[in-house]
Design a protein around this motif. Sequence first.
Motif, PDB file in Angstrom:
ATOM      1  N   TRP A  48       0.966  -0.947   0.129  1.00 12.61           N
ATOM      2  CA  TRP A  48      -0.025   0.062   0.049  1.00 12.61           C
ATOM      3  C   TRP A  48       0.808   1.297   0.090  1.00 12.61           C
ATOM      4  N   LEU A  49       2.023   1.195   0.684  1.00  3.38           N
ATOM      5  CA  LEU A  49       2.856   2.299   0.713  1.00  3.38           C
ATOM      6  C   LEU A  49       3.335   2.617  -0.673  1.00  3.38           C
ATOM      7  N   ARG A  50       3.755   1.664  -1.470  1.00  2.00           N
ATOM      8  CA  ARG A  50       4.163   1.486  -2.779  1.00  2.00           C
ATOM      9  C   ARG A  50       3.298   2.223  -3.672  1.00  2.00           C
ATOM     10  N   CYS A  51       1.961   1.958  -3.710  1.00  2.00           N
ATOM     11  CA  CYS A  51       1.033   2.111  -4.330  1.00  2.00           C
ATOM     12  C   CYS A  51       0.543   3.837  -4.106  1.00  2.00           C
ATOM     13  N   LEU A  52       0.635   4.322  -2.706  1.00  2.00           N
ATOM     14  CA  LEU A  52       0.438   5.540  -2.473  1.00  2.00           C
ATOM     15  C   LEU A  52       1.614   6.458  -2.947  1.00  2.00           C
ATOM     16  N   SER A  53       2.995   5.893  -2.768  1.00  2.00           N
ATOM     17  CA  SER A  53       4.179   6.512  -3.151  1.00  2.00           C
ATOM     18  C   SER A  53       4.160   7.129  -4.534  1.00  2.00           C
ATOM     19  N   ASN A  54       3.839   5.630  -5.451  1.00  4.93           N
ATOM     20  CA  ASN A  54       3.649   5.940  -7.038  1.00  4.93           C
ATOM     21  C   ASN A  54       2.743   7.009  -7.382  1.00  4.93           C
ATOM     22  N   MET A  55       1.595   7.209  -6.681  1.00  7.65           N
ATOM     23  CA  MET A  55       0.779   8.151  -6.958  1.00  7.65           C
ATOM     24  C   MET A  55       1.079   9.606  -6.651  1.00  7.65           C
ATOM     25  N   ILE A  56       1.464   9.470  -5.722  1.00  4.31           N
ATOM     26  CA  ILE A  56       2.074  10.918  -5.102  1.00  4.31           C
ATOM     27  C   ILE A  56       3.356  11.652  -5.902  1.00  4.31           C
ATOM     28  N   SER A  57       4.253  10.678  -6.044  1.00  2.00           N
ATOM     29  CA  SER A  57       5.504  10.991  -6.777  1.00  2.00           C
ATOM     30  C   SER A  57       5.184  11.218  -8.193  1.00  2.00           C
ATOM     31  N   GLY A  58       4.087  10.360  -8.865  1.00  2.00           N
ATOM     32  CA  GLY A  58       3.884  10.873 -10.229  1.00  2.00           C
ATOM     33  C   GLY A  58       3.192  12.268 -10.399  1.00  2.00           C
TER      34      GLY A  58
END
Length: 292
Positions: free
Chosen positions: A16-26
């Motif tokens: 879930w952290l990776r999913c959130l990180s991908n969206m935030i950074s993108g």
Amino acid sequence: MTDPSPSPLEKHTGYWLRCLSNMISGSFEARVEKHAITVPQWVALRTLYDVEKITPLEAAERIGVDKSTFSRMLDRLEAKSLVTRLTHNADGRSFFVALTDSARALVVAIAKEADTNDALFFGHITPKEQETLRNLILQLLKATGGHSKIALKALTTRKEKMMNIQEIKDAIALSLSKEISFPELIERLTKAGAERYTVDFVAKLIHYYGKENEYFSYCIESENFGLPASTFCEESIRNAIEAAQALLIDYETFAQRVIDGGAAQYQIFFKERKQLYLGREGSVYAYPFPQF
């Protein structure tokens, strides 16, 4: 004896952290790129904003990169008239680095973008909860031997992006709305700097890869996809591919059909013109790349 059941993907906090990180950074990358700089360059500019002038070595240490990496970054920023070199009167072999007026204005503008991006993703929790979240992240970094500077270094030492993330996103959106064909999608992705991509239906992630070991990932938002069928059916997968490429079905329908056909993931290679569909137990189906 049956194999033990693995823990569900959804039970892993890291997922879930990776999913959130991908969206935030993108999202933030897209905001920063509108100002014609990269996120690593923004990190450098924001760090230099707090000092009047600084030597390259001191700047590299503050940013968290080695001297050679900062030297390359400095050249790019100087070419954009965002930094200037000042004479070091006490040491003729060295010089100071300072932000230009336009760079200082740019830092303020992008800081507002960062605030907006944070509000978009973290505005759903209270300021107190946001502070708690930051403290927990720092606690985990320290407990595992990490530190915030390490995360910063990983960000700033990564090679300057060759892929145009916004163009990739635009191409994906046009493809999902059936406004462009598969050949047009590949053409747009290639022009944006991508050379292949992988769709993982189990992890619900799509990864786009560039030529310089770059990648851009995001989560598949649909909750409708079930587990890939245990039986691998090449005919079902082929029919789904051909229907999608003829724009007869939308992407979600295509994805569900190949999942029902037993595909756990698929990979598209632009240069070698290959499409590979992989089953849960190692089955592989190579579909001929369309001629265009």
